[in-house]
Design a protein around this motif. Structure first.
Motif, PDB file in Angstrom:
ATOM      1  N   GLY A 145      48.735  44.236  34.172  1.00 51.64           N
ATOM      2  CA  GLY A 145      48.431  45.179  35.159  1.00 51.64           C
ATOM      3  C   GLY A 145      47.340  44.860  36.134  1.00 51.64           C
ATOM      4  O   GLY A 145      46.960  45.686  36.811  1.00 51.64           O
ATOM      5  N   MET A 146      46.583  44.003  35.781  1.00 50.01           N
ATOM      6  CA  MET A 146      45.224  43.805  36.413  1.00 50.01           C
ATOM      7  C   MET A 146      45.803  43.459  37.865  1.00 50.01           C
ATOM      8  O   MET A 146      46.661  42.544  38.129  1.00 50.01           O
ATOM      9  N   GLU A 147      44.903  43.655  38.889  1.00 47.05           N
ATOM     10  CA  GLU A 147      45.095  43.292  40.357  1.00 47.05           C
ATOM     11  C   GLU A 147      43.849  42.591  40.697  1.00 47.05           C
ATOM     12  O   GLU A 147      42.878  43.222  41.010  1.00 47.05           O
ATOM     13  N   ILE A 148      43.616  41.196  40.824  1.00 44.96           N
ATOM     14  CA  ILE A 148      42.646  40.558  40.945  1.00 44.96           C
ATOM     15  C   ILE A 148      42.580  40.003  42.650  1.00 44.96           C
ATOM     16  O   ILE A 148      43.541  39.769  43.039  1.00 44.96           O
ATOM     17  N   THR A 149      41.486  40.008  43.045  1.00 38.14           N
ATOM     18  CA  THR A 149      41.199  39.403  44.528  1.00 38.14           C
ATOM     19  C   THR A 149      40.318  38.313  43.897  1.00 38.14           C
ATOM     20  O   THR A 149      39.302  38.373  43.318  1.00 38.14           O
ATOM     21  N   THR A 150      40.736  37.147  44.579  1.00 38.85           N
ATOM     22  CA  THR A 150      39.901  35.932  44.303  1.00 38.85           C
ATOM     23  C   THR A 150      38.932  35.707  45.686  1.00 38.85           C
ATOM     24  O   THR A 150      37.789  35.143  45.323  1.00 38.85           O
ATOM     25  N   CYS A 184      32.172  31.712  39.879  1.00 32.33           N
ATOM     26  CA  CYS A 184      33.618  32.281  39.939  1.00 32.33           C
ATOM     27  C   CYS A 184      34.112  33.793  39.846  1.00 32.33           C
ATOM     28  O   CYS A 184      35.116  33.856  39.575  1.00 32.33           O
ATOM     29  N   ILE A 185      32.932  34.263  40.277  1.00 33.43           N
ATOM     30  CA  ILE A 185      33.491  35.890  40.357  1.00 33.43           C
ATOM     31  C   ILE A 185      34.543  36.279  41.057  1.00 33.43           C
ATOM     32  O   ILE A 185      34.813  35.619  42.076  1.00 33.43           O
ATOM     33  N   VAL A 186      35.171  37.397  40.636  1.00 33.50           N
ATOM     34  CA  VAL A 186      36.426  37.856  41.116  1.00 33.50           C
ATOM     35  C   VAL A 186      36.387  39.416  41.245  1.00 33.50           C
ATOM     36  O   VAL A 186      35.474  39.979  40.490  1.00 33.50           O
ATOM     37  N   LYS A 187      37.289  39.995  41.917  1.00 28.24           N
ATOM     38  CA  LYS A 187      37.327  41.564  41.979  1.00 28.24           C
ATOM     39  C   LYS A 187      38.405  41.878  41.217  1.00 28.24           C
ATOM     40  O   LYS A 187      39.428  41.424  41.384  1.00 28.24           O
ATOM     41  N   ALA A 188      38.488  43.004  40.505  1.00 27.14           N
ATOM     42  CA  ALA A 188      39.622  43.575  39.726  1.00 27.14           C
ATOM     43  C   ALA A 188      39.827  45.090  40.164  1.00 27.14           C
ATOM     44  O   ALA A 188      38.849  45.959  40.289  1.00 27.14           O
ATOM     45  N   LYS A 189      41.096  45.357  40.628  1.00 21.81           N
ATOM     46  CA  LYS A 189      41.111  46.608  41.387  1.00 21.81           C
ATOM     47  C   LYS A 189      40.671  47.787  40.445  1.00 21.81           C
ATOM     48  O   LYS A 189      41.236  47.575  39.300  1.00 21.81           O
ATOM     49  N   GLY A 190      39.969  48.850  40.917  1.00 20.11           N
ATOM     50  CA  GLY A 190      39.601  50.027  39.803  1.00 20.11           C
ATOM     51  C   GLY A 190      38.267  49.740  39.291  1.00 20.11           C
ATOM     52  O   GLY A 190      37.956  50.606  38.675  1.00 20.11           O
TER      53      GLY A 190
END
Lengths: 584, 157
Positions: free
Chosen positions: A72-77, A51-57
């Protein structure tokens, strides 16, 4: 009010309560992050990494199952890199997992298999490294195949934390880690109480119920056998999940028709025997309350996993246990005595199959000599709901459009009280309805006891019987038992008044509707829906109380005389004894 | 082991570490040091007295290399598989020992005489391949010499 956090997932702006995981938050905006080790019913273990995802920054990958969404998170799934990593994780898991899918108990119903298909994996990327771990069928109820285990930890979580049994644990470390009881012993020698919650939560075929459908097919084909069948309350509201029915759909009458088509000569209902259990148990309660010969509280005993748990961990409670057998065993013995006699059938030929939401029932059928009270093994085979679903598919019967039929009457027609046995609090409610009548000679105006319903782990309440306050407790999930028993022990030690008069315990969360033999992926929502199906059935019945069931009256008039008669004691009651937690 | 002796031993240990954080691991340490392994009957007793499930005790025992579940052999064979020894033929020495003694790595022979461990670098690479039996070091060992070396220790009993 919980604080609200504002964040973006795949560019979609959303607001969720603080503490919501990225996984849950994504779901609320129709984004499905794939998972494997996470079960909706259990806390996240963060074992698999799907279930890993990326968070901006951040250059770190986050596990969506256990990371709360922050302001304020910006998540890319989903992006090509994430998908590729997920694919690699699956490929690595597959490198330690046998390619036995076609011959596996979970074929077509496996979470790992489904993910592999979803990701279109068709080749082995890594050489196979399989651990040399033997299969363990020693409990005769569930089969442990640690080689198929992906180490998600769900079974360990339910066995240790939910059930407080501690039969399973992670043994050794690193590449050698595996699930096992403590030491070089088999599960049958461990504290395992066969509740089957491990099998109901396993994502793969590492723990499955012992499949006995073959023996039932053989019996059905055998000319010398007179096959009869019984279905437990909780089965009727769960089997539909395997055939696309809505959650909690009550399929009682379709099941009767189905079982007759499978070739059973008589179709009985365990709910009828639940009415018998109530007649006996309410009489026991009345006797304990009025005569004081045996101590209060009376504790229910229809759950075989609970009985096994008590015999192993709490043998000091034996004197409090109702000696009454479970409905399933009562139906077994009545089919080979009362029914056989009335219909002039040789009981030696009767083959009683029970369809149960439970794996522990497979153990109960030979638990002690008293399970042979008819002179034969009272129940010959016990199948789980999952096994019945397979039989239906094998039989080529279109279950969804099957017309309704009725059951065979003398061991079939049940009162509303009998069917709510399948939900936590149901036995208590059913017993109170009849105990009220036995003790006061009156009938209840309102038969519902709402305080004992629902999914709260321990439900304590008071009811009034003839001016006397009766204190009751209902616990479900073995992990909740300690609290109730602790209060009883403390009162005993201090010579104080008992905290309860009557206690109900069911091993599985939700009671039998959440049983270890029920369809996979159970959640509280599903448990509630299944229970609702049973309460609706009760509500729809003309007769709500066991003692008002005319077939029950007839059974006692024609055969058993009265509750707790010598005959009833011989056929319907049992004994308990302390058993070692570890056999080795 | 006598039931009574076990009870007293454990009782004293439990008393000593009662209420202290991480007491399970400290008690297991003392048992390991005393017996050379953690006997199952002691673990069962410990589970009862500490009110810790046996499964949890085994999780700890099997997680740490330091704890053993079976009695140690009378003689400990340590074969070096450090880089130098590895290149100079240590794998063939291990195979020979396994063959002659019918034993697996990390295990003890059936007669309890030898325990075989594979270790990394004994600190004398110039002598590679190296093996140790108890505190005696053997250097530049050839496969053909293994039987004699083992026989020497075996005879000593």
């Amino acid at each position: 009010m919980a604080k609200v956090v504002k964040a973006k997932i795949n560019g979609i702006l959303l607001r969720v309560a603080e503490g919501t995981t990225i996984l849950e938050a994504a779901r609320s905006v129709q984004i499905k992050i794939p998972t494997l080790c996470k079960h909706p019913d259990l806390p996240a273990s963060a074992a698999c990494g799907i279930c890993i995802v990326k968070a901006k920054g951040s250059n770190k990958m986050l596990r969506a199952c256990c990371t709360p969404l922050e302001e304020g998170m910006e998540i890319t799934t989903h992006d090509p890199e994430i998908v590729e990593i997920r694919r690699t994780v699956i490929e690595l898991i597959l490198s330690n997992h046998p390619n036995d899918c076609l011959k596996c108990g979970r074929n077509n119903n496996c979470e790992l298999q489904k993910l592999t298909a979803d990701f279109g994996i068709t080749e082995e990327q890594f050489p196979q490294f399989l651990r040399d771990l033997p299969k363990d069928s020693s409990t005769n109820t569930i089969v442990l195949e640690p080689q198929k285990c992906i180490l998600c930890g769900r079974c360990v979580e339910v066995c240790q934390d939910n059930q407080d049994v501690w039969a399973l644990s992670f043994i050794e470390r690193g590449i050698k880690t595996h699930i096992s009881p403590a030491g070089q012993i088999q599960l049958g020698e461990s504290p395992c109480v066969r509740c089957g919650q491990c099998s109901a939560h396993c994502p793969t075929g590492a723990i499955v119920e012992k499949d006995e459908t073959g023996k039932v097919w053989d019996a059905l084909r055998s000319e010398g056998k007179y096959c009869v069948v019984q279905i437990a309350p909780a089965v009727r509201v769960a089997i539909g999940e395997a055939f696309g029915f809505p959650m909690g759909a009550n399929l009682t009458k379709k099941l009767y028709a189905l079982l007759r088509r499978l070739g059973f000569k008589a179709v009985f209902d365990t709910s009828f025997a639940a009415d018998v259990t109530i007649m006996e148990e309410a009489s026991e309660f009345e006797e304990r309350l009025l005569s004081g010969k045996k101590p209060l509280p009376l504790i229910t005993s229809c759950c075989p996993a609970w009985v096994d748990f008590m015999e192993k961990f709490h043998p000091d409670m034996i004197e409090h246990f109702s000696s009454c057998k479970s409905p399933h065993e009562i139906l077994g013995v009545l089919s080979k005595t009362y029914y056989a006699k009335k219909n002039n059938i040789d009981p030696a030929k009767i083959f009683n199959v029970s369809i149960m939401p439970c794996t522990a029932k497979k153990y109960e059928i030979t638990r002690s000599n008293e399970m042979f009270a008819s002179g034969y093994q009272d129940v010959d085979i016990s199948l789980t709901t999952r096994e019945l679903a397979r039989m239906i598919k094998q039989a080529g019967i279109d279950f969804t459009t099957l017309p309704d039929e009725e059951c065979d009457s003398i061991l079939g027609e049940y009162a509303g009280a009998g069917v709510i046995f399948g939900a936590t609090g149901g036995v208590m409610e059913a017993a109170l309805r009849t105990a009220y009548n036995f003790i006061t000679g009156k009938e209840l105006g309102k038969v519902e006891f709402e305080n004992v319903r629902g999914l709260k782990g321990v439900k304590e309440s008071e009811v009034e019987l003839d001016g006397k306050k009766i204190k009751i407790a209902v616990a479900h999930g073995l992990g909740n038992v300690e609290y109730v028993l602790g209060k009883i022990r403390q009162a005993k030690a201090q010579g104080k008044e008992m905290p309860y008069h009557f206690v109900e315990v069911m091993a599985c969360v939700g009671g039998c509707v959440g049983g270890g033999g029920q369809p996979y992926m159970v959640t509280d929502e599903l448990r509630r829906n299944r229970a609702e199906g049973l309460y609706q059935d009760d509500n729809d019945k003309q007769i709500r109380c066991s003692h008002q069931n005319p077939y029950i009256k007839r059974l006692y008039e024609e055969f058993l005389e009265k509750p707790l008669s010598d005959k009833a004691e011989n056929l319907l009651h049992t004994h308990y004894k302390g058993r070692p937690v570890y056999r080795r | 082991m006598e039931e009574k002796a076990v009870s007293i031993e454990i009782k004293n240990l439990v008393e000593k570490w009662k209420g202290k954080e991480g007491n399970l691991i400290m008690i297991l340490h003392e048992i390991q040091n005393h017996h050379g392994y953690v006997p199952r009957d002691i673990s069962l007793k410990l589970s009862e007295m500490l009110d810790v499930p046996l499964a949890r005790i085994y999780e700890v025992i099997t997680f740490y290399n330091y704890f053993k579940l079976s009695p140690p052999g009378k003689h400990r064979i340590s074969v070096c598989m450090g880089t130098a020894c590895y290149l100079k033929g240590a794998p063939s020495l291990i195979e020979e020992i396994k063959d002659l003694l019918d034993v697996e790595e990390g295990k003890t022979t059936k007669d309890g005489l030898f325990h075989l461990d594979v270790v990394r670098c004994l600190g004398c690479c110039g002598l590679s391949p190296v093996l140790m039996i108890d505190d005696k070091v053997y250097g530049k060992v050839k496969k053909a010499e293994i039987a004699d070396i083992l026989a020497k220790h075996g005879k000593e009993g």
